[in-house]
Design an enzyme around this catalytic site. Structure first.
Site, mmCIF file in Angstrom:
data_model
loop_
_atom_site.group_PDB
_atom_site.id
_atom_site.type_symbol
_atom_site.label_atom_id
_atom_site.label_comp_id
_atom_site.label_asym_id
_atom_site.label_seq_id
_atom_site.Cartn_x
_atom_site.Cartn_y
_atom_site.Cartn_z
ATOM 1 N N ARG A 165 0.841 -1.202 0.000
ATOM 2 C CA ARG A 165 0.000 0.000 0.000
ATOM 3 C C ARG A 165 0.875 1.251 0.000
ATOM 4 O O ARG A 165 0.422 2.321 -0.397
ATOM 5 C CB ARG A 165 -0.910 0.014 1.228
ATOM 6 C CG ARG A 165 -1.924 -1.104 1.270
ATOM 7 C CD ARG A 165 -2.578 -1.201 2.643
ATOM 8 N NE ARG A 165 -3.407 -0.035 2.939
ATOM 9 C CZ ARG A 165 -3.938 0.209 4.137
ATOM 10 N NH1 ARG A 165 -3.691 -0.617 5.159
ATOM 11 N NH2 ARG A 165 -4.683 1.278 4.324
ATOM 12 N N LYS B 53 -2.538 9.212 5.449
ATOM 13 C CA LYS B 53 -2.606 8.274 6.573
ATOM 14 C C LYS B 53 -1.364 7.368 6.557
ATOM 15 O O LYS B 53 -0.745 7.221 5.494
ATOM 16 C CB LYS B 53 -3.898 7.450 6.525
ATOM 17 C CG LYS B 53 -4.093 6.644 5.231
ATOM 18 C CD LYS B 53 -5.466 6.017 5.186
ATOM 19 C CE LYS B 53 -5.603 5.105 3.972
ATOM 20 N NZ LYS B 53 -6.936 4.529 3.836
ATOM 21 N N HIS C 163 -5.571 -3.432 13.426
ATOM 22 C CA HIS C 163 -6.927 -3.959 13.415
ATOM 23 C C HIS C 163 -7.086 -5.056 14.467
ATOM 24 O O HIS C 163 -8.186 -5.273 14.985
ATOM 25 C CB HIS C 163 -7.261 -4.544 12.041
ATOM 26 C CG HIS C 163 -7.342 -3.538 10.946
ATOM 27 N ND1 HIS C 163 -6.229 -3.103 10.273
ATOM 28 C CD2 HIS C 163 -8.396 -2.882 10.412
ATOM 29 C CE1 HIS C 163 -6.595 -2.221 9.359
ATOM 30 N NE2 HIS C 163 -7.899 -2.062 9.425
ATOM 31 N N ASP D 227 -8.904 6.982 13.048
ATOM 32 C CA ASP D 227 -9.058 5.697 12.391
ATOM 33 C C ASP D 227 -10.226 4.994 13.077
ATOM 34 O O ASP D 227 -10.749 5.470 14.100
ATOM 35 C CB ASP D 227 -7.755 4.892 12.470
ATOM 36 C CG ASP D 227 -7.610 3.883 11.329
ATOM 37 O OD1 ASP D 227 -8.621 3.607 10.646
ATOM 38 O OD2 ASP D 227 -6.491 3.379 11.118
#
Length: 336
Positions: free
Chosen positions: A137, A167, A180, A251
């Site tokens: 990413r 981000k 996460h 987030d």
């Protein structure tokens, strides 16, 4: 003008009765869409029409970075991961920047056709080669390369009328843990973080970055709180030192990296107190409902900055340019 500080999500491809009532609430200022909310362009058009009929001012977002993180696929151009631009940089830096601009423009143009305001992009994290959640990413490991390529993507988004959100501040790429699933700890010094990870944020803020999303990461030598709950990171560093005057999005507060902040209401309060302008609660309807009830019982005023994230009027794209940009995306995909 957007009035609420909560961004929530929905369960399916159309609004249900509960979601319809939630979206009407003035405490809700945003809605983020996921892959489960998308079937095809006709369905998305119908969904967006129903959303806009309820709230024309709602800030509608999606994660449409490219690569692994692209929520809408069928009927949209398949976008390469940003690491593909980093590889193109090694061949021809000037061409890579031009490619970045076109991909940013293409991504934003396709979303604006459906009256979606923003994609949470670009990723400004550095690829240190150890974070599976960041990985390809990222544009690359060199801060200067990330600055130039992310700057190109941002310029393309701006050309298409879309605000850009960098981000994950001040950088998620060093830690191995996935926020996460757990709370990552970055044990580097402030000097090390400033020398590397902060540089893309600093540079793009100077170029007009509209939004920033902080990481659910603890930088233990700097502050005991995760960046998204830290007034040091958000106020002293981001606002005062880097002179950022755009929107700070939390987030997702349902992530495990946010759980140490307490209940959902407490997570909301801590994020807002630290300096976030809008809080996201996704993939947890009960948590979103708790935050909404908490906000309805209080008197949190929305920041004037939020209105800046609404998309500018969408232009009718040139078909030749669209075709060329789509061909470029396909070429970059083949190189992965």
């Amino acid at each position: 003008m957007t009035t609420g500080v909560l961004m929530l999500d929905i369960e399916g491809t159309a609004l249900n009765a509960v979601e319809t009532e939630q979206i009407k609430s003035p405490q809700v200022g945003g809605l983020i869409l996921f892959s489960r909310n998308y079937e095809n362009p006709d369905q998305l058009k119908s969904l967006m029409t129903s959303i806009r009929a309820l709230r024309a001012d709602l800030l509608v977002a999606v994660d449409q970075e490219g690569g692994r993180v692209q929520r809408f696929r069928e009927g949209f151009t398949r976008l390469p991961p940003m690491a593909a631009l980093g590889r193109r940089w090694l061949q021809n830096p000037h061409h890579a920047i031009a490619c970045a601009h076109e991909l940013g423009w293409l991504m934003a143009t396709e979303l604006r056709r459906f009256d979606i305001d923003i994609s949470f992009a670009p990723v400004l994290d550095l690829d240190w080669g150890q974070s599976s959640v960041i990985g390809d990413r990222a544009f690359g490991a060199d801060p200067e390369v990330v600055i130039q390529l992310a700057g190109g993507v941002m310029a393309g988004m701006h050309e298409a009328g879309m605000a850009a959100t960098g981000k994950h501040f001040p950088g998620h790429g060093w830690v191995q843990a996935d926020s996460h699933l757990e709370l990552p700890i970055d044990e580097r010094s402030m000097a090390e973080i400033e020398e590397q990870d902060l540089r893309p944020f600093d540079a793009l803020i100077r170029r007009g970055l509209d939004g920033v999303m902080p990481a659910h990461v603890v930088y233990s030598q700097v502050c005991s709180a995760p960046a998204g709950f830290s007034s040091y990171w958000l106020q002293q560093v981001l606002r005062q030192r880097l002179h950022f005057d755009g929107v700070i999005f939390s987030d997702d507060l349902s992530m495990e990296g946010a759980s140490q902040a307490g209940s959902y209401a407490e997570r909301c309060d801590r994020a807002l107190a630290a300096g976030c302008d809008m809080v996201l609660v996704c993939n947890h309807p009960d948590g979103a409902g708790q935050v909404l009830e908490h906000l309805q019982a209080g008197s949190v005023a929305a920041s004037h900055r939020l209105a800046r994230m609404r998309a500018r009027p969408a232009r009718i794209p040139d078909s030749d340019r669209l075709n060329e940009s789509r061909q470029l995306a396909a070429e970059l995909l083949k190189e992965i």
